[in-house]
Scaffold this motif. Structure first.
Motif, PDB file in Angstrom:
ATOM      1  N   ALA A   1       0.376   8.969  -0.734  1.00  0.00           N
ATOM      2  CA  ALA A   1      -0.157   9.672   0.557  1.00  0.00           C
ATOM      3  C   ALA A   1      -0.185   8.951   1.671  1.00  0.00           C
ATOM      4  O   ALA A   1       0.010   9.463   2.770  1.00  0.00           O
ATOM      5  CB  ALA A   1      -1.698  10.297  -0.110  1.00  0.00           C
ATOM      6  N   ALA A   2      -0.406   7.495   1.687  1.00  0.00           N
ATOM      7  CA  ALA A   2      -0.700   6.693   2.738  1.00  0.00           C
ATOM      8  C   ALA A   2       0.780   6.681   3.712  1.00  0.00           C
ATOM      9  O   ALA A   2       0.747   6.741   4.405  1.00  0.00           O
ATOM     10  CB  ALA A   2      -0.934   5.395   2.407  1.00  0.00           C
ATOM     11  N   LEU A   3       1.691   6.450   2.752  1.00  0.00           N
ATOM     12  CA  LEU A   3       3.338   6.793   3.280  1.00  0.00           C
ATOM     13  C   LEU A   3       3.549   7.898   3.818  1.00  0.00           C
ATOM     14  O   LEU A   3       3.988   7.959   5.018  1.00  0.00           O
ATOM     15  CB  LEU A   3       4.253   6.360   2.287  1.00  0.00           C
ATOM     16  CG  LEU A   3       5.574   6.283   2.622  1.00  0.00           C
ATOM     17  CD1 LEU A   3       5.944   5.189   3.557  1.00  0.00           C
ATOM     18  CD2 LEU A   3       6.608   6.406   1.215  1.00  0.00           C
ATOM     19  N   GLU A   4       2.943   8.823   3.435  1.00  0.00           N
ATOM     20  CA  GLU A   4       3.296   9.928   4.175  1.00  0.00           C
ATOM     21  C   GLU A   4       2.662  10.132   5.417  1.00  0.00           C
ATOM     22  O   GLU A   4       3.003  10.612   6.336  1.00  0.00           O
ATOM     23  CB  GLU A   4       2.899  11.457   3.226  1.00  0.00           C
ATOM     24  CG  GLU A   4       3.980  11.532   1.898  1.00  0.00           C
ATOM     25  CD  GLU A   4       5.331  11.651   2.255  1.00  0.00           C
ATOM     26  OE1 GLU A   4       5.677  12.285   3.312  1.00  0.00           O
ATOM     27  OE2 GLU A   4       5.844  10.862   1.620  1.00  0.00           O
ATOM     28  N   LEU A   5       1.340   9.886   5.161  1.00  0.00           N
ATOM     29  CA  LEU A   5       0.648   9.772   6.839  1.00  0.00           C
ATOM     30  C   LEU A   5       1.317   9.016   7.532  1.00  0.00           C
ATOM     31  O   LEU A   5       1.463   9.617   8.945  1.00  0.00           O
ATOM     32  CB  LEU A   5      -0.812   9.405   6.401  1.00  0.00           C
ATOM     33  CG  LEU A   5      -1.844   9.567   7.415  1.00  0.00           C
ATOM     34  CD1 LEU A   5      -1.909  11.040   7.935  1.00  0.00           C
ATOM     35  CD2 LEU A   5      -3.149   8.752   7.199  1.00  0.00           C
ATOM     36  N   LEU A   6       1.674   7.976   7.404  1.00  0.00           N
ATOM     37  CA  LEU A   6       2.514   6.852   8.562  1.00  0.00           C
ATOM     38  C   LEU A   6       3.342   7.316   8.800  1.00  0.00           C
ATOM     39  O   LEU A   6       3.795   7.315  10.075  1.00  0.00           O
ATOM     40  CB  LEU A   6       2.478   5.665   7.577  1.00  0.00           C
ATOM     41  CG  LEU A   6       1.295   4.660   7.329  1.00  0.00           C
ATOM     42  CD1 LEU A   6       1.457   3.500   6.526  1.00  0.00           C
ATOM     43  CD2 LEU A   6       0.582   4.345   8.874  1.00  0.00           C
TER      44      LEU A   6
ATOM     45  N   SER B   1      -9.308  10.378  10.515  1.00  0.00           N
ATOM     46  CA  SER B   1      -9.156  10.186  11.818  1.00  0.00           C
ATOM     47  C   SER B   1      -7.698  10.465  12.306  1.00  0.00           C
ATOM     48  O   SER B   1      -6.977  10.379  11.595  1.00  0.00           O
ATOM     49  CB  SER B   1      -9.622   8.778  12.405  1.00  0.00           C
ATOM     50  OG  SER B   1      -8.831   8.025  11.533  1.00  0.00           O
ATOM     51  N   GLY B   2      -7.621  10.916  13.476  1.00  0.00           N
ATOM     52  CA  GLY B   2      -6.398  11.075  14.006  1.00  0.00           C
ATOM     53  C   GLY B   2      -5.937  12.469  13.578  1.00  0.00           C
ATOM     54  O   GLY B   2      -6.447  13.226  13.084  1.00  0.00           O
ATOM     55  N   PRO B   3      -4.592  12.731  14.246  1.00  0.00           N
ATOM     56  CA  PRO B   3      -4.045  13.962  13.740  1.00  0.00           C
ATOM     57  C   PRO B   3      -3.733  14.268  12.339  1.00  0.00           C
ATOM     58  O   PRO B   3      -3.217  13.384  11.652  1.00  0.00           O
ATOM     59  CB  PRO B   3      -2.680  13.974  14.642  1.00  0.00           C
ATOM     60  CG  PRO B   3      -2.615  12.653  14.749  1.00  0.00           C
ATOM     61  CD  PRO B   3      -3.746  12.041  14.787  1.00  0.00           C
ATOM     62  N   VAL B   4      -4.352  15.401  11.844  1.00  0.00           N
ATOM     63  CA  VAL B   4      -3.938  15.642  10.342  1.00  0.00           C
ATOM     64  C   VAL B   4      -3.217  16.780  10.235  1.00  0.00           C
ATOM     65  O   VAL B   4      -3.392  17.864  10.842  1.00  0.00           O
ATOM     66  CB  VAL B   4      -5.411  15.677   9.530  1.00  0.00           C
ATOM     67  CG1 VAL B   4      -5.263  16.280   8.306  1.00  0.00           C
ATOM     68  CG2 VAL B   4      -6.254  14.729   9.669  1.00  0.00           C
ATOM     69  N   ARG B   5      -2.442  16.783   9.308  1.00  0.00           N
ATOM     70  CA  ARG B   5      -1.412  17.825   9.066  1.00  0.00           C
ATOM     71  C   ARG B   5      -1.290  18.250   7.623  1.00  0.00           C
ATOM     72  O   ARG B   5      -1.589  17.412   6.641  1.00  0.00           O
ATOM     73  CB  ARG B   5      -0.047  17.812   9.592  1.00  0.00           C
ATOM     74  CG  ARG B   5      -0.061  17.341  11.055  1.00  0.00           C
ATOM     75  CD  ARG B   5       1.323  17.330  11.782  1.00  0.00           C
ATOM     76  NE  ARG B   5       0.876  16.818  13.015  1.00  0.00           N
ATOM     77  CZ  ARG B   5       1.834  17.134  14.112  1.00  0.00           C
ATOM     78  NH1 ARG B   5       2.896  17.725  13.721  1.00  0.00           N
ATOM     79  NH2 ARG B   5       1.658  16.693  15.290  1.00  0.00           N
ATOM     80  N   LEU B   6      -0.879  19.399   7.312  1.00  0.00           N
ATOM     81  CA  LEU B   6      -0.964  19.925   5.913  1.00  0.00           C
ATOM     82  C   LEU B   6       0.501  20.316   5.466  1.00  0.00           C
ATOM     83  O   LEU B   6       1.296  20.697   6.260  1.00  0.00           O
ATOM     84  CB  LEU B   6      -1.802  21.173   5.752  1.00  0.00           C
ATOM     85  CG  LEU B   6      -3.315  21.076   5.975  1.00  0.00           C
ATOM     86  CD1 LEU B   6      -3.692  22.645   5.910  1.00  0.00           C
ATOM     87  CD2 LEU B   6      -3.970  20.330   5.113  1.00  0.00           C
TER      88      LEU B   6
ATOM     89  N   LEU C   1       0.946  -1.231  -0.067  1.00  0.00           N
ATOM     90  CA  LEU C   1      -0.038   0.118   0.028  1.00  0.00           C
ATOM     91  C   LEU C   1       0.726   1.359  -0.113  1.00  0.00           C
ATOM     92  O   LEU C   1       0.737   2.410  -0.660  1.00  0.00           O
ATOM     93  CB  LEU C   1      -0.969  -0.089   1.215  1.00  0.00           C
ATOM     94  CG  LEU C   1      -1.820   1.211   1.441  1.00  0.00           C
ATOM     95  CD1 LEU C   1      -3.009   1.419   0.336  1.00  0.00           C
ATOM     96  CD2 LEU C   1      -2.432   1.178   2.922  1.00  0.00           C
ATOM     97  N   ALA C   2       2.014   1.072   0.777  1.00  0.00           N
ATOM     98  CA  ALA C   2       2.810   2.413   0.971  1.00  0.00           C
ATOM     99  C   ALA C   2       3.550   2.780  -0.451  1.00  0.00           C
ATOM    100  O   ALA C   2       3.796   3.969  -0.772  1.00  0.00           O
ATOM    101  CB  ALA C   2       3.803   2.118   1.861  1.00  0.00           C
TER     102      ALA C   2
END
Ligand SMILES: [Zn+2]
Length: 186
Positions: free
Chosen positions: A128-133, A165-170, A122-123
């Motif tokens: 985008a998934a990798l960046e979030l993790l 969900s969870g902390p979100v950053r831009l 997935l990463a």
């Protein structure tokens, strides 16, 4: 690596010599022939494997199991991690598994779980998934001219139905957070 100078512990007279034989194995209906690493005594003829040889044999078997189960092999996990530009320690921080997990996956000492396998794929497929993790794990990447900014009072509702969900950053390139939020909220 040669064991030719080791005295045979079985007979106490002969010397052990390293050999590579054939090891026919079957797993989930798939048959193959793996290398079998062992030592042979030139006096009593006994075959024995030391810790290193046992480890090598186990790694070969794990690699075969991974292929049969449709999981990434150690070599593939390594290639994938390097493609993501991560060290083994960073990969473990981001994806979990413990501090030495990736060393073990990549040498085929350990078969990764199906969940870990899917997460890695997935990463790679979804940056985008990798960046979030990566960000949640505190392993930030510094892209030229870009910085992470705390989202502050930014709320997912501002983007419509999208729920996160969870902390979100831009990520912003150079604009202060306030302007960034205003642009998203507009
Ligand atoms: Zn012997």
């Amino acid at each position: 690596m040669s064991n030719s100078d080791y005295l045979c512990p079985v007979c106490g007279e002969g010397n052990l010599h390293a050999h590579v034989g054939k090891n026919p194995v079957e797993y989930k209906g798939r048959a193959t022939e793996l290398e079998l690493h062992f030592s042979l005594c030139d006096a009593c003829g006994s075959e024995q494997a030391d810790a290193g040889q046992t480890r090598t044999n186990k790694r070969l078997m794990n690699a075969f199991k991974k292929r049969a189960d449709g999981l990434l092999t150690g070599v593939e996990v390594r290639g994938l991690r390097e493609r993501l530009g991560l060290s083994q320690a960073e990969a473990a921080q981001i994806f979990g598994g413990g501090p030495v997990a990736f060393s073990k996956y990549e040498t085929d000492d350990v078969v990764q779980s199906e969940a870990m396998d899917k997460l890695l794929r997935l990463a790679v497929g979804l940056p985008a998934a990798l960046e979030l993790l990566r960000h949640r794990a505190g392993v930030d990447r510094v892209i030229a001219g870009e910085e992470w900014h705390a989202a502050g009072n930014w709320h997912p509702a501002a983007l419509g139905a999208r729920s996160v969900s969870g902390p979100v950053r831009l990520i912003s390139s150079s604009t202060p957070c306030g302007e960034q939020e205003a642009r998203y909220a507009a």
